[in-house]
Design a protein around this motif. Structure first.
Motif, PDB file in Angstrom:
ATOM      1  N   GLY A 122       0.812  -1.212   0.000  1.00  0.00           N
ATOM      2  CA  GLY A 122       0.000   0.000   0.000  1.00  0.00           C
ATOM      3  C   GLY A 122       0.842   1.256   0.000  1.00  0.00           C
ATOM      4  N   GLN A 132       0.229   1.513  -8.810  1.00  0.00           N
ATOM      5  CA  GLN A 132      -1.183   1.477  -8.446  1.00  0.00           C
ATOM      6  C   GLN A 132      -2.043   0.994  -9.612  1.00  0.00           C
ATOM      7  N   SER A 136      -4.079  -2.449  -8.750  1.00  0.00           N
ATOM      8  CA  SER A 136      -5.518  -2.299  -8.540  1.00  0.00           C
ATOM      9  C   SER A 136      -6.350  -3.355  -9.261  1.00  0.00           C
ATOM     10  N   LEU A 139      -6.156  -6.531  -7.289  1.00  0.00           N
ATOM     11  CA  LEU A 139      -6.977  -6.470  -6.082  1.00  0.00           C
ATOM     12  C   LEU A 139      -8.453  -6.631  -6.411  1.00  0.00           C
ATOM     13  N   ASP A 140      -8.876  -6.081  -7.552  1.00  0.00           N
ATOM     14  CA  ASP A 140     -10.266  -6.262  -7.980  1.00  0.00           C
ATOM     15  C   ASP A 140     -10.578  -7.740  -8.180  1.00  0.00           C
ATOM     16  N   ARG A 179      -5.542  -1.470  -0.015  1.00  0.00           N
ATOM     17  CA  ARG A 179      -6.318  -0.351  -0.548  1.00  0.00           C
ATOM     18  C   ARG A 179      -6.381   0.812   0.443  1.00  0.00           C
ATOM     19  N   ASN A 182      -3.000   2.671   0.899  1.00  0.00           N
ATOM     20  CA  ASN A 182      -2.791   3.544  -0.257  1.00  0.00           C
ATOM     21  C   ASN A 182      -3.680   4.784  -0.172  1.00  0.00           C
TER      22      ASN A 182
END
Length: 295
Positions: A122, A132, A136, A139-140, A179, A182
């Motif tokens: 993060g 990022q 991202s 992470l989705d 998340r 960050n």
């Protein structure tokens, strides 16, 4: 016009060959590196066993007193402490003490591992926009993937046991920490960062003394979500040998034992409420402290 009704999919033979190639490659990797992976994760297994022994072999009054003290330090609320003690006493009275302690040990270890891995990721995401953009989407996928799917690769790599379950829980629950870390760092007021630069702070000093303290309430919200996701994964991870409250719930589902499933499910809910209230209260205390300090 049959093509309008039948989707032009790959042939069953080709699909079968693709699946066999993927499964074969995964099995070959497991045969070659499975033992090395088990040795790599052995310290994690020892950490989990040590945590379990600490909670299960310590006299129960000391365990309740220790958890109540930690709850008080986090929340400074007698109401939350009283609710915590009452919940633990009811769990013990209904014969679920050992399973509850194993579950708490699992959640503790998963949270520590998630923080150890998630915080640096993060922080790096907050410093590098390109990173990022890469992380991202991953992470989705991690947050939308069905939780049962996480069990397949870890079982193929490491078999049945505590460590595969722990790894599956960490993968499932780590995304909020990344998340929110960050997000919290990115939300720090730019004027404060400019002031830190004006005083000659290095990047490390600015991160440690300005950004992380101000982002801590947001990070705690991520920790709260990680704990909740870990608890929700406990029952599913019991399918591959994770001990705790999940195994009686799984047994109740298999054998249609309503009372067993209800009692152990309520115990999981009780633990979740305790963790949720304590972590939320700690986050609110941090927020008030920082508002008083910088407001």
């Amino acid at each position: 016009m049959s093509w309008l009704n039948d989707f032009p999919a790959l042939g069953s033979k080709l699909l079968s060959e693709i699946r066999r190639a993927i499964d074969g490659g995964f099995r070959d990797f497991t045969r070659e590196h499975g033992e090395a992976l088990e040795n790599f994760f052995e310290p994690l297994r020892e950490f989990l066993l040590l945590s379990e022994r600490l909670l299960t072999q310590t006299p129960w009054p000391l365990v309740i007193a220790g958890i109540a003290l930690l709850t008080w330090l986090a929340s400074r609320s007698l109401k939350i402490v009283a609710g915590t003690v009452l919940t633990l006493l009811l769990i013990g009275v209904f014969g679920m003490w050992d399973d509850t302690m194993k579950t708490i040990a699992m959640i503790f270890v998963c949270t520590v591992v998630a923080l150890a891995l998630g915080l640096p990721i993060g922080i790096a995401m907050s410093r590098f926009d390109r990173l990022q953009r890469w992380v991202s989407p991953a992470l989705d996928v991690m947050q939308t993937m069905p939780s049962f799917v996480y069990l397949i690769p870890v079982v193929m790599l490491l078999g049945i046991g505590r460590v595969p379950g722990l790894i599956a829980v960490v993968i499932y629950a780590i995304a909020p920490v990344i998340r929110f870390t960050n997000l919290g760092i990115r939300l720090v007021d730019k004027d404060l960062l400019e002031a830190a630069d004006a005083f000659g702070s290095s990047a490390w000093q600015k991160l440690r003394q300005v950004q992380l303290p101000l982002a801590l309430p947001t990070i705690m919200a991520g920790v709260n979500q990680t704990i909740m996701l870990s608890l929700s994964m406990v029952v599913i991870a019991s399918m591959i040998g994770v001990q705790g409250l999940g195994q009686p719930v799984l047994k109740a589902i298999t054998n249609q034992y309503f009372a067993m499933g209800l009692f152990n499910g309520l115990a999981i809910v009780g633990i979740a409420i305790v963790f949720d209230r304590a972590s939320q209260a700690y986050g609110k205390r941090l927020q008030k402290h920082l508002e008083a300090q910088h407001g």
